[in-house]
Design a protein around this motif. Structure first.
Motif, PDB file in Angstrom:
ATOM      1  N   LYS A  53       0.818  -1.212   0.000  1.00 17.29           N
ATOM      2  CA  LYS A  53       0.000   0.000   0.000  1.00 17.29           C
ATOM      3  C   LYS A  53       0.853   1.264   0.000  1.00 17.29           C
ATOM      4  N   LYS A  54       2.163   1.112   0.117  1.00 19.92           N
ATOM      5  CA  LYS A  54       3.031   2.289   0.020  1.00 19.92           C
ATOM      6  C   LYS A  54       3.020   2.806  -1.418  1.00 19.92           C
ATOM      7  N   PRO A  55       3.043   4.132  -1.626  1.00 21.19           N
ATOM      8  CA  PRO A  55       3.077   4.672  -2.993  1.00 21.19           C
ATOM      9  C   PRO A  55       4.326   4.204  -3.731  1.00 21.19           C
ATOM     10  N   GLY A  56       4.182   4.038  -5.046  1.00 25.56           N
ATOM     11  CA  GLY A  56       5.339   3.671  -5.849  1.00 25.56           C
ATOM     12  C   GLY A  56       6.417   4.742  -5.756  1.00 25.56           C
ATOM     13  N   LYS A  57       7.632   4.332  -5.928  1.00 25.85           N
ATOM     14  CA  LYS A  57       8.758   5.251  -5.712  1.00 25.85           C
ATOM     15  C   LYS A  57       9.199   5.976  -6.970  1.00 25.85           C
ATOM     16  N   ASN A  63      10.935   7.264 -14.736  1.00 29.90           N
ATOM     17  CA  ASN A  63      12.306   7.761 -14.844  1.00 29.90           C
ATOM     18  C   ASN A  63      13.244   6.725 -14.222  1.00 29.90           C
ATOM     19  N   VAL A  64      13.705   5.813 -15.071  1.00 37.43           N
ATOM     20  CA  VAL A  64      14.546   4.699 -14.621  1.00 37.43           C
ATOM     21  C   VAL A  64      15.758   4.588 -15.534  1.00 37.43           C
ATOM     22  N   SER A  65      16.701   3.771 -15.128  1.00 39.91           N
ATOM     23  CA  SER A  65      17.927   3.599 -15.906  1.00 39.91           C
ATOM     24  C   SER A  65      18.019   2.218 -16.535  1.00 39.91           C
ATOM     25  N   ASN A  66      16.945   1.438 -16.405  1.00 39.65           N
ATOM     26  CA  ASN A  66      16.967   0.096 -16.977  1.00 39.65           C
ATOM     27  C   ASN A  66      15.612  -0.206 -17.632  1.00 39.65           C
ATOM     28  N   PRO A  67      15.580  -1.132 -18.580  1.00 40.25           N
ATOM     29  CA  PRO A  67      14.318  -1.449 -19.268  1.00 40.25           C
ATOM     30  C   PRO A  67      13.236  -1.923 -18.307  1.00 40.25           C
ATOM     31  N   GLN A  73       4.017   4.878 -11.684  1.00 31.29           N
ATOM     32  CA  GLN A  73       4.643   5.193 -10.398  1.00 31.29           C
ATOM     33  C   GLN A  73       5.242   3.943  -9.753  1.00 31.29           C
ATOM     34  N   SER A  74       4.704   2.794 -10.147  1.00 30.72           N
ATOM     35  CA  SER A  74       5.192   1.518  -9.614  1.00 30.72           C
ATOM     36  C   SER A  74       6.285   0.908 -10.484  1.00 30.72           C
ATOM     37  N   GLY A  75       6.673   1.604 -11.555  1.00 27.70           N
ATOM     38  CA  GLY A  75       7.802   1.159 -12.349  1.00 27.70           C
ATOM     39  C   GLY A  75       7.495   0.516 -13.680  1.00 27.70           C
ATOM     40  N   GLY A 130      16.630   2.025 -24.104  1.00 25.97           N
ATOM     41  CA  GLY A 130      16.987   1.540 -22.780  1.00 25.97           C
ATOM     42  C   GLY A 130      15.872   1.612 -21.755  1.00 25.97           C
ATOM     43  N   GLN A 131      14.648   1.966 -22.199  1.00 29.31           N
ATOM     44  CA  GLN A 131      13.531   2.126 -21.282  1.00 29.31           C
ATOM     45  C   GLN A 131      12.524   0.982 -21.344  1.00 29.31           C
ATOM     46  N   LEU A 132      12.481   0.251 -22.454  1.00 32.00           N
ATOM     47  CA  LEU A 132      11.391  -0.690 -22.700  1.00 32.00           C
ATOM     48  C   LEU A 132      11.874  -2.138 -22.667  1.00 32.00           C
ATOM     49  N   ASN A 133      11.204  -2.947 -21.857  1.00 32.32           N
ATOM     50  CA  ASN A 133      11.467  -4.383 -21.837  1.00 32.32           C
ATOM     51  C   ASN A 133      10.417  -5.062 -22.711  1.00 32.32           C
ATOM     52  N   LEU A 134      10.770  -5.321 -23.929  1.00 31.35           N
ATOM     53  CA  LEU A 134       9.813  -5.855 -24.905  1.00 31.35           C
ATOM     54  C   LEU A 134       9.605  -7.358 -24.766  1.00 31.35           C
TER      55      LEU A 134
END
Length: 545
Positions: A207-211, A238-242, A268-270, A329-333
């Motif tokens: 239940k914690k908000p996504g980081k 805003n992440v550094s991995n797919p 928000q959850s990634g 580098g953002q999308l895990n297809l």
């Protein structure tokens, strides 16, 4: 005789409510005669009420001698409801209603109404209803059921109570079976719930908000092979991995804003979230219909184009991940999931591998006039498509969530049983558009995939999980949305995240959330929630006895 009069009152009110649902006429050359009496026919017996009596009661609250014969068999609450129904303005205009009832779906509804609401010669009321509605809609300040009755182009409106009774009996049977099925699911969910300490501990974490912070980009796609251009909102954490990709498909007459709340939550959850707008079945299409620039609620071709929109969107995201710095580098297809509501639920199931079932459609279409499953009007559009095998399956999709999906005839058991990936079906027991029993509960028993979940929102409607969009063409009445829509939307967020983490992001540590334990923990009394992972047709049939 007293029992007969009582039944007449009940069924006349029922028929009038059906008439009021008609909100939907078309242009006609009928002269304006104006009905003077509402005649209730039951076999060879007849009883009539002057329209003046209804009008006097609606406008003043006074019951005259003619209406008093019926009023003594009802209560104050029902009389108040009748008065409200007679006087409540209908929020449509002459163009809106004209356009709708010249569509195949509109004419089918008129066919159904015409069997109950007839002319004084006991002929189908198809054209007379259309005339009354269009004439009443021409008065922008007085489009009410009472005025529709006044505009009926014969001196008497005949309500066939025999036919009404058949429909009511069908309705009551469906209601009883649905209640028994809902009770069974609730019971099974409670039996599986242990409210373990493990679940309570997990609850605090989930239940914690996504980081993650995120940004939204809107792209425009142009599929030249189909001559189809449509936008899509892409929510990028805003992440550094797919990151895994989730596609959300909106319902008929809706748009990509209707599930923005869920897209933001997942971003928000990634998750990367992609929300396409399906141009032939969105809010703009409905607006075009009501303004007179389109001729149908949607085209049969939309049953093909919607899944193809998602496939083309995934192709485009693949290209962007290779050529566009904002997406590289953002999308895990390799990790893709789909969520869809109503028509979008069908879209998700099609992408998961459920083929269009023309053999089943031949049996079920056109729907009988006694059907109470409105979604069949949409599903049966597929009969107008060439009977060929369409390649709508997308192997890139690893799991789906179908909210209030329509699938019973267009897919049926033969097709739904072919789905191999994890499926979550979310249903509302109060759904009158895609009825829970026919479109979600029974179809759930047809699934053979080992990872399947049926979530039941007790009291949820077809609109409970949809957020209001700034582009909405017509406001949905509060009573149609149902109670606690914010709570229903919170359920969708609370369950979609662990499902997608488990089966798309391949994080099995989230699987304990996909349990009756967790559902029981988040369930609120105002809108109780249940979850089952197994249910058989034999169990349902036993519950129906």
């Amino acid at each position: 005789m007293t029992d007969l009069i009582t039944k007449r009152l009940v069924w006349s009110k029922f028929a009038c409510r059906i008439f009021s649902i008609g909100l939907l006429p078309a242009l006609t050359a009928y002269p304006v005669l104006g009905a003077e009496r509402l005649t209730l026919s039951y076999g060879i017996l007849e009883q009539s009420i002057p329209i003046d009596s209804l009008e006097k009661y609606a406008e003043t609250g006074k019951i005259d001698d003619d209406l008093a014969v019926y009023a003594r068999y009802t209560n104050n609450k029902q009389l108040t409801q009748l008065r409200k129904v007679l006087l409540t303005p209908i929020p449509l205009n002459i163009v809106n209603v004209s356009q709708f009832l010249y569509t195949p779906i509109g004419e089918r509804l008129l066919d159904n109404l015409g069997e109950i609401i007839q002319t004084e010669s006991r002929l189908s009321g198809f054209y007379a209803i259309r005339a009354a509605l269009i004439l009443a809609a021409a008065d922008p300040n007085n489009f009410t059921l009472l005025n529709v009755l006044r505009k009926f182009p014969t001196s008497s409106i005949s309500i066939d109570l025999d036919r009404s009774l058949e429909i009511v009996n069908t309705l009551q049977n469906l209601v009883n079976q649905t209640q028994n099925a809902v009770a069974l699911i609730n019971e099974q969910s409670q039996l599986k719930s242990t409210t373990s300490n493990l679940t309570s501990g997990l609850l605090a974490d989930i239940k914690k908000p996504g980081k993650f912070t995120w940004q939204k980009q809107t792209i425009v796609l142009n599929d030249q092979s189909r001559d189809r251009t449509f936008p899509a909102d892409i929510y990028l954490p805003n992440v550094s991995n797919p990151r895994p990709i989730i596609v959300i498909s909106h319902g008929l007459g809706s748009d990509r804003n209707s599930f923005a709340y869920l897209a933001e939550h997942l971003a928000q959850s990634g998750f990367v979230v992609a929300v396409p707008e399906h141009p032939g079945s969105n809010a703009e299409q409905l607006k075009a219909l009501l303004s007179g620039t389109a001729q149908a609620v949607t085209s049969p071709r939309e049953l093909i184009d919607r899944p193809l929109d998602v496939k083309y969107l995934l192709d485009e995201l693949t290209r962007l991940s290779q050529n566009n710095p904002a997406f590289q580098g953002q999308l895990n297809l390799q990790q893709i999931g789909v969520i869809g509501q109503s028509f979008g639920g069908y879209t998700a199931l099609a992408l998961a591998g459920a083929k269009m079932n023309f053999e089943q459609l031949e049996k079920d279409c056109p729907p009988t006039n006694s059907t109470l499953n409105i979604s069949l009007l949409l599903q049966c559009l597929a009969i107008n498509l060439p009977n060929i095998e369409y390649n709508l399956f997308d192997p890139r999709v690893k799991a789906i969530i179908a909210i209030n999906p329509v699938n019973s005839s267009i897919m049926g058991e033969a097709s739904l049983s072919q789905i191999k990936i994890p499926v979550m079906i979310i249903s509302g027991s109060g759904d009158t558009i895609a009825p829970a029993l026919q479109e979600q509960i029974i179809p759930f028993t047809w699934l053979t995939t080992p990872n399947k979940y049926l979530v039941l929102i007790n009291g949820g409607t077809h609109f409970s999980t949809i957020a209001e969009s700034p582009n909405a063409v017509l406001p949905v009445p509060t009573q149609v949305i149902g109670s606690s829509p914010a709570l229903a939307r919170s359920y969708v967020k609370a369950l979609s995240f662990p499902f997608l983490q488990t089966y798309v992001a391949e994080q099995p540590s989230y699987q304990p959330y996909l349990s009756a334990d967790y559902v029981n923990t988040i369930s609120k009394r105002s809108l109780p929630l249940s979850l089952v992972q197994s249910l058989t047709l034999e169990q349902l049939q036993e519950a129906f006895k």
